[in-house]
Scaffold this motif. Sequence first.
Motif, PDB file in Angstrom:
ATOM      1  N   VAL A 175      37.381 136.374  11.770  1.00  0.00           N
ATOM      2  CA  VAL A 175      36.022 136.208  11.261  1.00  0.00           C
ATOM      3  C   VAL A 175      36.079 135.462   9.918  1.00  0.00           C
ATOM      4  N   GLY A 176      35.869 134.164   9.979  1.00  0.00           N
ATOM      5  CA  GLY A 176      35.963 133.351   8.765  1.00  0.00           C
ATOM      6  C   GLY A 176      34.698 133.435   7.936  1.00  0.00           C
ATOM      7  N   MET A 177      34.776 132.986   6.682  1.00  0.00           N
ATOM      8  CA  MET A 177      33.600 133.097   5.827  1.00  0.00           C
ATOM      9  C   MET A 177      33.441 131.878   4.919  1.00  0.00           C
TER      10      MET A 177
ATOM     11  N   ALA B   4      38.102 127.186   6.346  1.00  0.00           N
ATOM     12  CA  ALA B   4      37.855 128.384   7.158  1.00  0.00           C
ATOM     13  C   ALA B   4      38.238 128.136   8.621  1.00  0.00           C
ATOM     14  N   LEU B   5      37.995 126.899   9.100  1.00  0.00           N
ATOM     15  CA  LEU B   5      38.301 126.602  10.499  1.00  0.00           C
ATOM     16  C   LEU B   5      39.806 126.530  10.737  1.00  0.00           C
ATOM     17  N   ALA B   6      40.556 126.277   9.676  1.00  0.00           N
ATOM     18  CA  ALA B   6      42.000 126.059   9.822  1.00  0.00           C
ATOM     19  C   ALA B   6      42.749 127.287  10.312  1.00  0.00           C
ATOM     20  N   ILE B   7      42.151 128.455  10.216  1.00  0.00           N
ATOM     21  CA  ILE B   7      42.841 129.643  10.719  1.00  0.00           C
ATOM     22  C   ILE B   7      42.291 130.048  12.078  1.00  0.00           C
ATOM     23  N   ASN B   8      41.598 129.126  12.743  1.00  0.00           N
ATOM     24  CA  ASN B   8      41.090 129.372  14.084  1.00  0.00           C
ATOM     25  C   ASN B   8      40.243 130.620  14.226  1.00  0.00           C
ATOM     26  N   PRO B   9      39.178 130.725  13.468  1.00  0.00           N
ATOM     27  CA  PRO B   9      38.344 131.916  13.605  1.00  0.00           C
ATOM     28  C   PRO B   9      37.530 131.850  14.901  1.00  0.00           C
TER      29      PRO B   9
ATOM     30  N   LEU C 132      29.248 122.924  15.396  1.00  0.00           N
ATOM     31  CA  LEU C 132      30.262 123.974  15.454  1.00  0.00           C
ATOM     32  C   LEU C 132      29.917 125.088  16.438  1.00  0.00           C
ATOM     33  N   LYS C 133      28.650 125.252  16.743  1.00  0.00           N
ATOM     34  CA  LYS C 133      28.292 126.408  17.583  1.00  0.00           C
ATOM     35  C   LYS C 133      28.803 126.265  19.012  1.00  0.00           C
ATOM     36  N   LYS C 134      29.251 125.066  19.371  1.00  0.00           N
ATOM     37  CA  LYS C 134      29.887 124.917  20.688  1.00  0.00           C
ATOM     38  C   LYS C 134      31.142 125.784  20.788  1.00  0.00           C
ATOM     39  N   ASP C 135      31.824 125.910  19.676  1.00  0.00           N
ATOM     40  CA  ASP C 135      33.120 126.593  19.696  1.00  0.00           C
ATOM     41  C   ASP C 135      33.131 127.924  18.961  1.00  0.00           C
ATOM     42  N   TYR C 136      32.146 128.125  18.086  1.00  0.00           N
ATOM     43  CA  TYR C 136      32.199 129.308  17.237  1.00  0.00           C
ATOM     44  C   TYR C 136      30.888 130.091  17.280  1.00  0.00           C
ATOM     45  N   THR C 137      31.015 131.390  17.055  1.00  0.00           N
ATOM     46  CA  THR C 137      29.831 132.213  16.856  1.00  0.00           C
ATOM     47  C   THR C 137      29.477 132.120  15.376  1.00  0.00           C
ATOM     48  N   ILE C 138      28.279 131.653  15.078  1.00  0.00           N
ATOM     49  CA  ILE C 138      27.949 131.409  13.681  1.00  0.00           C
ATOM     50  C   ILE C 138      26.824 132.330  13.220  1.00  0.00           C
TER      51      ILE C 138
END
Lengths: 258, 284
Positions: A94-96, A168-173, A200-206
């Motif tokens: 869970v990135g921030m 934040a994306l670099a740790i694959n959240p 980004l919402k294609k790949d991540y829950t935002i």
Amino acid sequence: MSEILTDNNNKVHVENMNFYYGNVQALFDINMDIAEKKVTAFIGPSGCGKSTFLRTLNRMNDIIDGTRIEGKVLIDGSDIYNPMTDVVALRKKVGMIFQKSNPFPKSIFDNIAYGPRLHGVKDKNQLMEIVESCLIKSALWDEVKDRLDKSAMGLSGGQQQRLCIARALAINPEVVLMDEPASALDPKSTLKIEDLVNELKKDYTIIIVTNNMQQAGRVSDYTAFFYEGKLIEFGATGQIFTKPNQKQTEDYITGRFG
Amino acid sequence: MNSKRTGEKVIYWLMRGITYLVVVFIAYILIDILIHGLPAISWEFITGDPEKSGAEGGIFPAILGTLFLVIGTIVVALPLGMFSAIYLTEYARQSKFTQTIRMAIVTLAGVPSIVFGLFGLGLFVVALDFGASILAGSLTLACMILPTIIVASEEALKAVPKYMREGSLALGATKWETIYKNVLPYALPGMLTGAILGIGRAAGETAPILLTAAAFFLPELPSSVYDQVMALPYHLYILATQHPEAQKILPMQYGTALVLLFLVIGLNFVAIILRIKVRKKYKW
């Protein structure tokens, strides 16, 4: 009053959650489901608890003395406040992004490599790949590709915030929490961040906290309205903005208070 | 109205004058030492051994002794002070207990140096049986400058913005990883400032080493940390007050004072260079 959305795969499930700073209760009986790979916006006047709620989702409130939480917060079905939970693993998942962009006083490369290095990536080529792909994802690559070794402090405010997103994306959240990510930016930079959120919402829950009503309307699929520590209304963004069920929501959205 | 303006002017000039007065004192001391000390400085004075109880010859053993004591002090005090400060600012919860610790540190800073000397004599020289030695002297001086280093380090750590810590933690760093990688590097310049102040004090103090390390007359170099050494401030004290021919050897005293002054300035200079280098690397 609160609603639970059921027409989606839920990533986050919050049940009967109460939160306290010392003796002061900041959140009251929150129940909420947050959909996977969608954008959920939290709105509400300052001090309504939306940032506090956001920070419970990666246990960022743990670092504040005297905070206490009751109830359940599940991510992918597992309770993140279980004593057995590995907080490091949780925060990796869970990135921030913070309100004030907070690049470290290091090079652009080292900023983005900070997380991967923590989690054991040492190979220079592999780090370079991560840095490049994250900068491309955060739409910053073209602007900085020739000065990766320069200090991140030399970037503009908008660039700094996109750098923080890349970091934040670099740790694959899987989940990305954004705490008013554009509140300190000019309108042009703000639009860039919003485009980025859509991408980004294609790949991540935002999950995004915002004080900007138009922004919530533009970027989010779902909107939650908080007031005085309570979740007043939660639903599809279109519905919240056009025909809210609650009087308080309507008053806030139409600018009658807050 | 007019008298109000006159009043303002009087206050202004009063404060300005007092500030200049301070500078005048320092300038006077420096110039006096320079004028009287420079003629005494020679290659032989700096590299030679003292003769006739310090009335003739050089002060090399005292220079080296002071250098050893300062290095020993910093080696002991810097890590101790830094780790205490890290514990107090980063780990300890604010409680009655940490308040008590902080008060103890402040009190420690106000303890007269002769008391540290007696403490060092009791603990390091006698109880731990180190004898009067570089080791005992360094440990005693370390106790004395510890508060300075702790307080400076705490301030330096507090000056690192909270978002550095949050940013790092949010990327899945543990607490120690965060402190080590994203707080300490930025706090280092401030910590070095504390060390600089400490070095100055450690090099110049007489009382703490009087009872724990310094030899009155020892024209040979130490071979281990258990050896006694000569030291510049103590040597100066002896020459100026205890020597039978104190009046006749004034140039030796001035020369010693000048060397001590330059040694302290030189040590500070090294630390300042170091601080500038670190600060340049991490600018925010």
